[in-house]
Write an enzyme that holds these catalytic residues in place. Structure first.
Site, PDB file in Angstrom:
ATOM      1  N   GLY A 226       4.760  -5.417  -2.302  1.00  0.00           N
ATOM      2  CA  GLY A 226       4.548  -6.740  -1.914  1.00  0.00           C
ATOM      3  C   GLY A 226       3.233  -7.165  -2.183  1.00  0.00           C
ATOM      4  N   SER A 227       2.575  -8.480  -1.546  1.00  0.00           N
ATOM      5  CA  SER A 227       1.369  -8.964  -1.718  1.00  0.00           C
ATOM      6  C   SER A 227       0.328  -8.057  -1.100  1.00  0.00           C
ATOM      7  CB  SER A 227       1.202 -10.102  -1.355  1.00  0.00           C
ATOM      8  OG  SER A 227       1.418 -10.285   0.055  1.00  0.00           O
ATOM      9  N   VAL A 230      -0.104  -9.189   2.490  1.00  0.00           N
ATOM     10  CA  VAL A 230       0.627  -8.658   3.684  1.00  0.00           C
ATOM     11  C   VAL A 230       0.659  -7.066   3.770  1.00  0.00           C
ATOM     12  CG1 VAL A 230       3.046  -8.456   4.263  1.00  0.00           C
ATOM     13  CG2 VAL A 230       2.174 -10.323   3.411  1.00  0.00           C
ATOM     14  N   GLU A 248       2.729  -0.668  -2.548  1.00  0.00           N
ATOM     15  CA  GLU A 248       2.725  -1.045  -3.794  1.00  0.00           C
ATOM     16  C   GLU A 248       2.434  -2.370  -4.038  1.00  0.00           C
ATOM     17  OE1 GLU A 248       3.397   0.688  -6.557  1.00  0.00           O
ATOM     18  OE2 GLU A 248       4.363   2.707  -5.685  1.00  0.00           O
ATOM     19  N   CYS A 282       4.563  -7.450 -10.862  1.00  0.00           N
ATOM     20  CA  CYS A 282       3.243  -6.900 -10.307  1.00  0.00           C
ATOM     21  C   CYS A 282       2.325  -6.289 -11.340  1.00  0.00           C
ATOM     22  CB  CYS A 282       3.365  -5.892  -9.095  1.00  0.00           C
ATOM     23  SG  CYS A 282       4.452  -4.511 -10.022  1.00  0.00           S
ATOM     24  N   GLU A 379      -4.616 -12.860  -8.666  1.00  0.00           N
ATOM     25  CA  GLU A 379      -3.098 -12.637  -9.354  1.00  0.00           C
ATOM     26  C   GLU A 379      -2.371 -14.214  -9.145  1.00  0.00           C
ATOM     27  OE1 GLU A 379      -0.361 -10.615  -6.742  1.00  0.00           O
ATOM     28  OE2 GLU A 379       0.252  -9.584  -8.435  1.00  0.00           O
TER      29      GLU A 379
HETATM   30  P1  NAD Z   1       5.035 -10.554   0.115  1.00  0.00           P
HETATM   31  O1  NAD Z   1       4.088  -9.646   0.543  1.00  0.00           O
HETATM   32  O2  NAD Z   1       5.043 -12.129   0.681  1.00  0.00           O
HETATM   33  O3  NAD Z   1       6.467 -10.168   0.561  1.00  0.00           O
HETATM   34  C1  NAD Z   1       6.941  -8.964   0.427  1.00  0.00           C
HETATM   35  C2  NAD Z   1       7.945  -8.330   1.484  1.00  0.00           C
HETATM   36  O4  NAD Z   1       6.880  -8.180   2.829  1.00  0.00           O
HETATM   37  C3  NAD Z   1       9.269  -9.336   1.959  1.00  0.00           C
HETATM   38  O5  NAD Z   1      10.267  -8.521   2.187  1.00  0.00           O
HETATM   39  C4  NAD Z   1       8.547 -10.142   2.969  1.00  0.00           C
HETATM   40  O6  NAD Z   1       9.506 -10.582   4.011  1.00  0.00           O
HETATM   41  C5  NAD Z   1       7.759  -8.934   3.711  1.00  0.00           C
HETATM   42  N1  NAD Z   1       6.797  -9.349   4.554  1.00  0.00           N
HETATM   43  C6  NAD Z   1       5.989 -10.830   4.653  1.00  0.00           C
HETATM   44  N2  NAD Z   1       5.199 -10.880   5.858  1.00  0.00           N
HETATM   45  C7  NAD Z   1       5.363  -9.596   6.438  1.00  0.00           C
HETATM   46  C8  NAD Z   1       4.716  -9.067   7.765  1.00  0.00           C
HETATM   47  N3  NAD Z   1       3.632  -9.663   8.268  1.00  0.00           N
HETATM   48  N4  NAD Z   1       4.874  -7.725   7.761  1.00  0.00           N
HETATM   49  C9  NAD Z   1       5.854  -6.817   7.283  1.00  0.00           C
HETATM   50  N5  NAD Z   1       6.459  -7.396   6.260  1.00  0.00           N
HETATM   51  C10 NAD Z   1       6.286  -8.764   5.778  1.00  0.00           C
HETATM   52  O7  NAD Z   1       5.227 -10.624  -1.506  1.00  0.00           O
HETATM   53  P2  NAD Z   1       6.277 -11.281  -1.991  1.00  0.00           P
HETATM   54  O8  NAD Z   1       5.560 -12.683  -2.506  1.00  0.00           O
HETATM   55  O9  NAD Z   1       7.855 -11.131  -1.841  1.00  0.00           O
HETATM   56  O10 NAD Z   1       6.193 -10.627  -3.734  1.00  0.00           O
HETATM   57  C11 NAD Z   1       5.149 -10.606  -4.677  1.00  0.00           C
HETATM   58  C12 NAD Z   1       4.055  -9.658  -4.520  1.00  0.00           C
HETATM   59  O11 NAD Z   1       4.442  -8.550  -4.475  1.00  0.00           O
HETATM   60  C13 NAD Z   1       2.882  -9.800  -5.726  1.00  0.00           C
HETATM   61  O12 NAD Z   1       1.836  -9.620  -5.091  1.00  0.00           O
HETATM   62  C14 NAD Z   1       3.242  -8.591  -6.407  1.00  0.00           C
HETATM   63  O13 NAD Z   1       2.289  -8.353  -7.318  1.00  0.00           O
HETATM   64  C15 NAD Z   1       3.857  -7.407  -5.488  1.00  0.00           C
HETATM   65  N6  NAD Z   1       4.608  -6.515  -6.115  1.00  0.00           N
HETATM   66  C16 NAD Z   1       4.111  -5.270  -6.190  1.00  0.00           C
HETATM   67  C17 NAD Z   1       4.843  -4.345  -6.920  1.00  0.00           C
HETATM   68  C18 NAD Z   1       4.225  -2.982  -6.928  1.00  0.00           C
HETATM   69  O14 NAD Z   1       4.991  -2.035  -7.256  1.00  0.00           O
HETATM   70  N7  NAD Z   1       3.099  -2.768  -6.978  1.00  0.00           N
HETATM   71  C19 NAD Z   1       6.057  -4.606  -7.375  1.00  0.00           C
HETATM   72  C20 NAD Z   1       6.517  -5.857  -7.148  1.00  0.00           C
HETATM   73  C21 NAD Z   1       5.820  -6.927  -6.413  1.00  0.00           C
END
Ligand code: NAD
Length: 477
Positions: A226-227, A230, A248, A282, A379
């Site tokens: 994710g981001s 987070v 990741e 990502c 990003e």
């Molecule tokens: P996000 O970080 O908002 O959420 C990702 C996940 O984390 C979701 O399931 C969300 O519910 C959960 N989450 C949110 N807050 C949390 C917390 N406080 N504690 C634990 N879990 C929490 O990201 P997004 O908007 O869903 O995805 C986009 C981001 O993911 C982008 O930055 C992208 O680059 C990244 N990404 C990275 C990869 C990689 O392999 N490097 C792949 C796909 C996406």
């Protein structure tokens, strides 16, 4: 296919949650059903169920049989690929052909890790006289998987697939914006013979279910995708119990085009790698760093491509779909507002018949962007690419490495020595020479450095990440 879209899967049983969340179709802005809003208590029950599975049927399943089960799951996913693609296209808004590719990638991950399950071995170590020393590679135990909304099926495949292959029991928290393919996958896995509790799925909000999973003392490893912001919070929550994490995270990945590049081969990669999934990738190549001798020629050709691009509903399978949500669109629109004063090379358009309540953004290519500008540093996670000119190889490397991220990089040049120099010099987890992405490649280790994260998923590396080495030293005289 039928599966309970508004439930949790814990210990092999589909349970209702106390509350639900609306499931939006980003192509239309319409609400299409509900998903469970898992709580911290649900997470605790899922972790218990995973622990019990390790002490029960799943824990007794040897590596070969784990592999067989994963291969059966892969086969079943392949047979249901069209159903899964329809679910994903509705939830994420991605064009159907991309959703189909994601479903087949999920099948391939299950097959790859199914095949690898009994091929991970320890070592014997030559040691002092009187000793026999060897290593065992053991599962962590209960693994937590927190997954984003952009590629749910692919990320579940690479993360949960590898964890199960190594004998872990998993608790999966899909993203609140796109949970249904996770539930459908779990239904397929149970049907294919995965023992109860080996995979538990608890949809819900990040700050509730996600935070509870990251900070649960009974979780032995957390895989977060994710981001970056987070990811840092997840790492801090896990640190309270010294739980290891794989992060990741995001990226600002460059493609560097030298004057001697095969431009015809490069062109489709230059635009498409930035715009796939409407730029919500990502490893999206959001920076195009182009040597001055071919700068205008490449931009002319890219501009022609951009002018033909159309964003429309997922089911219409246009060049791009919508963004995932109104929130994501507001973020991307905010970046585009900051582009005022920058030169626009070209833009695509939104289909005339695209529903007004869908979250569409027309693709945008900006030129002559200063490498320090926010649009070249942050990003964006939308269909926006920036072009940056350069003169020398050193300058190209400095620009490419000049963000806090380091996920993926692409290099286009016919000069073999330069290819090797750049492969070393670029700060990234993957470097592609005269291609970008290598077609996805479940076999290829993937992950970042810097703000793009740490640890590796995909390929055999993931199997090492989802296991720990135990050294056994026997003295026998
Ligand atoms: P996000 O970080 O908002 O959420 C990702 C996940 O984390 C979701 O399931 C969300 O519910 C959960 N989450 C949110 N807050 C949390 C917390 N406080 N504690 C634990 N879990 C929490 O990201 P997004 O908007 O869903 O995805 C986009 C981001 O993911 C982008 O930055 C992208 O680059 C990244 N990404 C990275 C990869 C990689 O392999 N490097 C792949 C796909 C996406």
């Amino acid at each position: 296919m039928t599966y309970p879209t508004d439930r949790l899967l814990i210990a092999g049983t589909w349970r209702p949650a106390a509350e639900t969340l609306p499931a939006e179709n980003p192509s239309t802005g319409g609400i299409e059903g509900e998903i469970a809003r898992g709580s911290a208590d649900d997470i605790a029950e899922a972790v218990d169920a995973a622990r019990q599975a390790l002490g029960g049927a799943w824990g007794r399943t040897d590596a070969t049989d784990r592999g067989r089960i994963l291969c059966r799951i892969g086969e079943a996913v392949r047979a249901r690929a069209e159903d899964l693609a329809q679910i994903e296209a509705r939830d994420v808004g991605k064009p159907l052909r991309q959703a189909r590719a994601d479903a087949l990638a999920l099948a391939r991950y299950c097959e790859f890790y199914g095949g690898a399950a009994d091929k991970i071995m320890g070592e014997t170590i030559p040691y002092r006289e009187g000793f026999t020393v060897y290593t065992l590679r053991e599962p962590h135990g209960v693994t937590g998987h927190i997954v984003p909304w952009n590629y749910p099926m692919q990320i579940i495949g690479r993360s949960v697939g590898a964890a199960l292959a190594m004998g872990n029991a998993a608790v999966l928290k899909p993203a609140e914006d796109a949970s249904r393919s996770a539930l459908a996958f779990a239904a397929i896995a149970v049907e294919a013979g995965l023992p109860p509790g080996a995979l538990n799925v608890v949809p819900g909000l990040g700050v509730e279910a996600g935070a509870a999973l990251a900070g649960h003392p009974g979780v032995d490893h957390v895989s977060f995708t994710g981001s970056s912001a987070v990811g840092a919070a997840v790492q801090m929550a896990a640190a309270r119990h010294a739980t290891p994490v794989t992060l990741e995270l995001g990226g600002k990945s460059p493609q560097i085009v030298f004057d001697d590049a095969d431009i015809e081969r490069a062109l489709p990669f230059l635009a498409d790698a930035g715009l796939q999934n409407a730029g919500q990738t990502c490893s999206a190549s959001s920076r195009l760093i182009i040597q001055r001798g071919v700068y205008e020629k490449v931009l002319d050709r890219l501009a022609a491509r951009y002018r033909g691009l159309v964003a429309g509903p997922a089911m219409d399978d246009r060049d791009l779909g919508p963004l995932i949500s109104a929130k994501q669109k507001a973020i991307v629109d905010g970046f585009i507002a900051r582009a005022a004063g920058l030169s626009v090379a070209a833009a695509g358009r939104i289909a005339d018949d695209a529903p007004a309540a869908g979250h569409y953004v027309a693709p945008l290519l900006l030129r002559d962007v200063d490498p320090s500008h926010a649009l070249a540093q942050d990003e964006i996670f939308g269909p926006v690419q920036v072009a940056i000119p350069f003169d020398t190889e050193e300058e190209a490397i400095a620009i490419a490495n000049g963000t806090p991220y380091g996920l993926v990089a692409g290099v286009w040049t016919r000069d073999g020595a330069r290819q090797l120099r750049l492969a070393r010099a670029l700060r990234a987890g993957q470097v592609f020479l005269n291609n970008y992405g290598a077609g996805g490649g479940v076999e290829l280790p993937f992950g970042g450095v810097g703000r793009s994260g740490h640890g590796r998923e995909k390929g055999f590396e993931a199997l090492y990440g989802f296991s720990a080495v135990k050294t056994v030293a026997a003295w026998h005289g």
